[in-house]
Scaffold this active site. Structure first.
Site, PDB file in Angstrom:
ATOM      1  N   ASP A 195     -16.882   3.610 -45.216  1.00 34.47           N
ATOM      2  CA  ASP A 195     -16.179   3.240 -44.070  1.00 34.47           C
ATOM      3  C   ASP A 195     -16.036   4.521 -43.085  1.00 34.47           C
ATOM      4  O   ASP A 195     -14.872   4.995 -43.148  1.00 34.47           O
ATOM      5  CB  ASP A 195     -14.852   2.741 -44.314  1.00 34.47           C
ATOM      6  N   ASP A 197     -20.654  -3.699 -52.875  1.00 35.59           N
ATOM      7  CA  ASP A 197     -19.479  -2.971 -52.250  1.00 35.59           C
ATOM      8  C   ASP A 197     -18.451  -2.727 -53.197  1.00 35.59           C
ATOM      9  O   ASP A 197     -18.705  -3.397 -54.276  1.00 35.59           O
ATOM     10  CB  ASP A 197     -19.055  -3.757 -51.273  1.00 35.59           C
ATOM     11  N   GLU A 247     -16.844   1.287 -56.819  1.00 35.95           N
ATOM     12  CA  GLU A 247     -16.479   2.593 -57.517  1.00 35.95           C
ATOM     13  C   GLU A 247     -15.671   2.676 -59.071  1.00 35.95           C
ATOM     14  O   GLU A 247     -16.037   3.429 -59.676  1.00 35.95           O
ATOM     15  CB  GLU A 247     -15.193   3.280 -56.513  1.00 35.95           C
TER      16      GLU A 247
HETATM   17  O1  MIG Z   1     -12.612  -2.552 -46.808  1.00 37.01           O
HETATM   18  O2  MIG Z   1     -16.148  -6.486 -47.289  1.00 37.01           O
HETATM   19  O3  MIG Z   1     -17.285  -0.411 -46.937  1.00 37.01           O
HETATM   20  O4  MIG Z   1     -18.436  -2.392 -45.406  1.00 37.01           O
HETATM   21  O5  MIG Z   1     -17.095  -4.503 -44.526  1.00 37.01           O
HETATM   22  C1  MIG Z   1     -12.928  -3.582 -47.403  1.00 37.01           C
HETATM   23  C2  MIG Z   1     -15.467  -5.868 -46.467  1.00 37.01           C
HETATM   24  C3  MIG Z   1     -14.057  -3.895 -48.213  1.00 37.01           C
HETATM   25  C4  MIG Z   1     -15.666  -2.289 -47.199  1.00 37.01           C
HETATM   26  C5  MIG Z   1     -16.662  -1.788 -47.100  1.00 37.01           C
HETATM   27  C6  MIG Z   1     -17.184  -2.370 -45.939  1.00 37.01           C
HETATM   28  C7  MIG Z   1     -16.753  -3.886 -45.950  1.00 37.01           C
HETATM   29  C8  MIG Z   1     -15.541  -4.309 -46.559  1.00 37.01           C
HETATM   30  N1  MIG Z   1     -15.507  -3.687 -47.459  1.00 37.01           N
END
Ligand code: MIG
Length: 796
Positions: free
Chosen positions: A482, A405, A408
């Protein structure tokens, strides 16, 4: 919230800012360097043409004669081939196979790519370079052309009329039509017109802006920095171009079978006890499930490669117990490494020089979950090996899947990412983040995949990533970040995933039920029904959203969700065969209707239905309280797999869509492979294989399923050819219906000894020339594994 002041005239930029700069114009000379055609223009601009295959060409246009643009890691390099060349006063033409490039002299000069008939498929009318290092391409566009692809984007299936930005971005704000950049950038367009299909791939890891708004009658692409480096791919139709495009961008390795199952996630399951209870719920409620994801709270203070000892006192035992019950644990791993001098990962990153630095040498720090953090420089292979090796921490616990995650990368600051002047080492060609931004997620998933592959001793890794670039499918599945629990977001998922498939990413999915905002019972039911036919199938929700496991809304919704999930598990042999096709040919798992009906102009407009492989047509219900829906069927006949009702194609029908299930249609008489439903996917224990023919074929058609089978978890399919490929064909010849089974490849010994052929409803009107059994109106034939067969059915 913004107010009207946001559109104050003085805040709007000037539209003619970019009037300065110079064009690609006035050809000076041409020469050949091995298999490269080099054409020099005024302003010290070089155009280089490389014919890579008979239908793929690479063109680079850049200033300065001594530099040569190198393909980014998104591209699987293909060697340049010899070509022929014709020159006259006004143009140069190079030709190889079915493709020719014509460079026409002028002010500006243009580049045209044409096919073996001499028909121009794509024309770059002009290329312009600006003083700030940016550049702009104008592609000619014709009224009858339509455009698809562009990777992970909001909006409808057709990209005509859209405006978009390729700059990997963490977007928590609701994704809508105005959201120009999301987490993944695939600068690729698939053009369809009467002449065929044409791919245009721009290898630009820096920011690019794509404008396909109709008013322009052309497509403009503005590149922030770097060389103009692009590929044109010719083909007859979308399938052929996608196959060729994935020769260039790479294909997905076969994922482990378990990753095709249902995944349950939540931000976050907070403790070992909670995870164990969750698993128990799935088993006691008899809802199939293969994976549970651990979001950021499993870690000690958000330090990657750690478990919080209070919340998860014995991860090894937990992972082991769950594995025995058929659950895989998939922990999240973010790129940010906490600045903590007592944390070994941070220490190693600093001492090994694995983190991103400024040109002058100091480390770059940004704030993310763990607080101030350093960021590995994944463009360097040394960093990737180090990072990959760190995953021993997980693999030693029995973990085989990782969720990447925030890659980017996302940073909590105004620009939402790393500062643009931070440096990347990029294997001895250091460049600032500005030039390589879109590569970060790709290179992180690569590090993760390669590390896991190394450590799993022959087991297949599963990597899920949020961010990516061209070729991300070689390393990871992608989920679209998200989304929200809105009906509109469920609807948007369909064209988004279809375009991702056309852009080379077959293994993708969305958060089922919606991530942010509170889901609704009916929405969860419908979304689960849809999700069961998306390549990657995971229910995930945000920390502040209401719980949305399948049983959270009472028995009716639970039953609907259970049936939807079970339906996917029943179809796994078919789905796995479609995945195998994606791995071999690069074809998407879920396909727009037009992909299987190339000549059908109505099919091109359908954005709310899709094919799974070639023979299953899914028509999800995307509106609350809707119990009927309109379905477009392409040519042929289509059988509702639930009711057995038949619909004839090349037209719309209104079909029933009760809450109990999503409308799903099989191509009449085509082979669909199914099995019994188990609590989780373990091919070595699958003792039933059914080939179901819904209805019978009409017209003189021949439909094929290449049934693919292997152990579902090792690389023996690759290393020892331990797989089966059974070509099942179903065709009409006059009155006869002929079904053949050919063993194209036999290398895997199946746990079952018979393959069962089931002809639904056939007992009423067909007789068969072999031993059979009847089950209601179905005819059943059992064929021993290893036997080639030819069955003939005749009307009674
Ligand atoms: O927004 O790790 O897209 O799936 O649950 C905070 C917490 C960071 C973004 C991800 C989401 C995940 C969340 N992360």
């Amino acid at each position: 919230m913004q107010s009207s002041e946001a559109i104050h005239p003085e805040r709007l930029g000037s539209y003619d800012q970019q009037s300065a700069g110079y064009w690609l114009e006035q050809m000076i000379s041409t020469h050949q360097e091995k298999h490269t055609l080099c054409v020099s223009f005024q302003h010290d601009i070089q155009v280089k043409v490389r014919h890579l295959t008979e239908s793929i060409v690479r063109l680079t246009v850049q200033a300065g004669s001594d530099t040569d643009s190198v393909p980014s890691p998104g591209i699987t390099p293909l060697a340049a081939q010899p070509f022929t060349i014709e020159e006259n006063q006004s143009s140069v033409v190079s030709r190889f196979g079915e493709l020719a490039v014509t460079i026409s002299n002028g002010s500006p000069a243009s580049l045209s790519i044409s096919d073996s008939q001499g028909v121009s498929r794509l024309r770059v009318d002009s290329i312009r370079f600006f003083a700030d290092g940016s550049s702009q391409l104008r592609l000619a566009s014709e009224a009858e052309a339509d455009y698809f692809g562009l990777g992970e984007k909001t909006g409808w299936l057709s990209k005509q009329g859209s405006k978009t930005v390729m700059w990997n971005s963490d977007v928590y704000a609701p994704h809508n039509l105005e959201t120009e950049a999301l987490y993944v950038s695939i600068p690729y367009l698939l053009k369809l017109d009467a002449k065929g299909a044409t791919g245009f791939l721009l290898d630009a890891p820096a920011k690019s802006e794509w404008n396909l708004q109709k008013s322009h009658q052309e497509i403009t692409i503005t590149l922030d920095t770097g060389a103009v480096d692009f590929y044109v791919i010719l083909g007859q139709d979308a399938k052929q171009v996608t196959e060729r495009y994935t020769e260039l961008s790479g294909r997905m390795p076969l994922p482990p079978a378990w990753s095709l199952g249902y995944h349950q996630s939540r931000y976050s399951y907070m403790s070992q006890q909670e995870v164990e209870q969750l698993a128990e719920e799935f088993r006691s409620r008899e809802i199939p499930c293969d994976a549970i994801h651990l979001d950021i709270h499993y870690m000690r203070g958000y330090r990657v490669f750690t478990f919080d000892a209070n919340r998860f006192p014995n991860p090894k035992k937990m992972v082991g117990n769950l594995l025995e019950q058929g659950f895989h644990i998939v922990p999240i791993v973010d790129p940010g490494v906490k600045r903590d001098v007592e944390y070994t990962v941070y220490q190693e990153g600093v001492s090994g020089n694995y983190f991103c630095r400024r040109l002058e040498g100091e480390l770059y720090f940004g704030e993310v979950w763990p607080g101030i953090s350093a960021f590995p420089d994944f463009t360097s292979s040394a960093t990737r090996s180090w990072w990959g090796e760190k995953h021993k921490f997980y693999t030693q616990l029995g973990i085989q899947g990782i969720w990447n995650d925030m890659n980017e990368p996302a940073v909590f600051n105004e620009s939402k990412t790393m500062e643009l002047d931070v440096m990347h080492q990029a294997e001895g060609r250091p460049q600032p983040h500005r030039a390589l931004h879109n590569l970060y997620g790709l290179q992180m998933s690569r590090a993760t995949y390669e590390g896991l592959r190394e450590q799993l001793q022959g087991e297949r890794p599963f990597v899920l990533t949020r961010s990516g670039y061209i070729g991300v499918q070689r390393y990871a599945a992608v989920w679209t970040g998200d989304n929200r629990s809105f009906w509109e977001h469920m609807e948007m998922a369909v064209p988004m995933l279809l375009n991702m498939g056309l852009s080379g990413i077959p293994f993708a999915g969305v958060d089922v039920g919606g991530f942010a905002y509170d889901t609704q019972p009916e929405l969860l039911a419908r979304w689960t029904q849809l999700g069961a036919f998306l390549p990657f199938f995971r229910n995930h929700s945000a920390i502040d959203a209401i719980r949305q496991e399948p049983w959270r809304f009472g028995e009716e919704i639970e039953a609907v969700c259970r049936a939807a999930i079970a339906r996917r598990y029943r179809l796994i042999p078919y789905l796995y065969s479609v995945f195998a096709e994606a791995a071999r040919k690069g074809w998407p798992v879920v396909r727009p209707i037009f992909m299987e009906a190339p000549g059908d102009s109505t099919a091109r407009t359908v954005a709310d239905e899709f094919f799974v492989g070639r023979h299953l047509l899914a028509a999800p219900v995307l509106r609350p309280q809707q119990r009927k829906r309109m379905v477009y069927f392409p040519e042929g006949e289509w059988v509702d797999v639930e009711s057995g009702l038949t619909y004839s194609g090349a037209q719309y029908h209104i079909v029933d869509a009760p809450l109990s299930h999503m409308p799903l249609f099989a191509r009449a008489g085509a082979p669909i492979a199914e099995t019994d439903v188990y609590s989780h996917l373990q091919f070595e224990h699958q003792d039933v294989l059914r080939i179901v023919f819904y209805g019978h074929p009409v017209g003189e058609t021949a439909e094929t399923l290449d049934l693919y089978e292997d152990d579902g978890h090792s690389f023996a399919y690759e290393q020892k050819n331990a797989y089966n490929l059974v070509r099942i064909q179903s065709k009409r010849r006059g009155n006869e219906w002929i079904v053949t089974l050919d063993l194209v490849h036999e290398g895997y010994s199946t746990p079952y000894t018979y393959r069962e052929l089931r002809f639904t409803g056939a007992a009423k009107c067909w007789q068969i020339d072999t031993d059979y059994r009847q089950d209601g109106d179905d005819i059943i034939v059992q064929l021993p594994v290893g036997q080639t067969s030819r069955l003939i059915l005749r009307p009674m």
